[in-house]
Design an enzyme around this catalytic site. Structure first.
Site, short mmCIF file in Angstrom:
data_model
loop_
_atom_site.label_atom_id
_atom_site.label_comp_id
_atom_site.label_asym_id
_atom_site.label_seq_id
_atom_site.Cartn_x
_atom_site.Cartn_y
_atom_site.Cartn_z
N ARG A 37 0.71 -0.87 -0.28
CA ARG A 37 0.14 0.15 0.00
C ARG A 37 0.72 1.10 0.16
O ARG A 37 0.71 2.23 -0.56
CB ARG A 37 -1.14 0.23 1.48
N ILE A 63 -7.26 8.30 -0.28
CA ILE A 63 -6.82 6.41 -0.79
C ILE A 63 -7.67 6.31 0.54
O ILE A 63 -7.94 6.24 2.11
CB ILE A 63 -5.66 5.88 -0.91
N SER A 64 -8.91 4.86 -0.13
CA SER A 64 -9.34 4.15 1.26
C SER A 64 -9.01 3.60 1.92
O SER A 64 -8.19 3.04 2.27
CB SER A 64 -10.51 3.39 0.09
N GLN A 65 -9.33 3.20 3.11
CA GLN A 65 -9.05 3.07 4.47
C GLN A 65 -9.15 1.61 3.54
O GLN A 65 -10.24 0.68 3.13
CB GLN A 65 -10.00 3.33 5.29
#
Ligand code: SAH
Length: 213
Positions: A37, A63-65
């Site tokens: 990530r 950026i999504s969790q």
């Protein structure tokens, strides 16, 4: 860009947290164990890559969790031959996770700056979605329709009709629906005209906006 034992260790810990929070799909967890990530984070926030939070990226987006990525990917139930359309490429992290599940990924981003940045990153990392393009995902991508799966990673007040129309019969779409807060929602196409709708947990996403910028 490098994946070091330190990052690999932090990533394993993050995946354990996702399991504790209720993610059970081993294929999804395995792919998330593989995808670094930190490659997709803003460089100034790289030390937070393995925290279970959303972070700012370019063009006022996020950026999504990781939990959200795992949750959406799990509900999507992607098989290795499925053709998947993702709306909201953003950092490209969720795209990379999808590419670990099927090679047939199409992804759309409406912020040109972000589109260009992520396109360079995909090239650098050797990630090859079937198509990554700049456009308005509200309209889907008719040329390659129908899709087995559609994943929307931004919040819509209601489900865009064009996206429902681009699902195969038997296909599924995951989309967060609501204004300030969203319910994760899954639509399954039962026939040309009938859709099943299931509601899951609550989330907060950046809005799905119309047109391009
Ligand atoms: N999956 C991404 C999520 C980014 S946030 C990630 O984890 O990085 C949602 C993204 O949807 C943003 O990049 C935003 O610009 C994009 N978006 C919003 N409306 C859109 C639309 N109509 N078409 C395509 N992308 C859209």
């Amino acid at each position: 860009m490098e994946d070091t034992p330190k990052y690999q260790g932090l990533r394993k810990q993050l995946i354990e947290q996702l399991r504790e929070k209720g993610i059970q799909d081993n294929a999804v967890l395995e792919v998330m164990t593989q995808v670094p990530r930190h490659f997709f984070m803003d460089p100034s926030l790289i030390n937070f890559a393995y925290e279970d939070n959303a972070y700012p990226i370019a063009a006022d987006q996020t950026i999504s969790q990781p939990y959200t990525v795992a949750y959406q990917s799990q509900l999507l139930e992607v098989g290795p031959t499925d053709k998947v359309l993702e709306i909201g490429t953003g950092s490209g992290y969720q795209t990379a996770v999808l590419l670990g599940l099927t090679p047939h990924v199409y992804t759309i981003e409406r912020q040109q700056l972000l589109y260009k940045k992520t396109q360079r990153l995909f090239t650098q990392l050797g990630l090859r979605p079937k198509k990554h393009f700049f456009g308005d995902g509200y309209l889907g991508f008719e040329q390659s329709a129908p899709y087995d799966r559609i994943l929307v990673t931004a919040a819509a007040p209601e489900v865009p009709k064009a996206l429902l129309n681009q699902l195969k019969v038997g296909g599924k779409m995951i989309i967060p629906i609501g204004e300030n807060e969203q319910f994760m929602t899954r639509f399954t196409r039962k026939s040309a005209t009938a859709f099943d709708k299931e509601k899951f947990g609550r989330f907060r996403f950046v809005p799905l906006l119309q047109n391009k910028s």
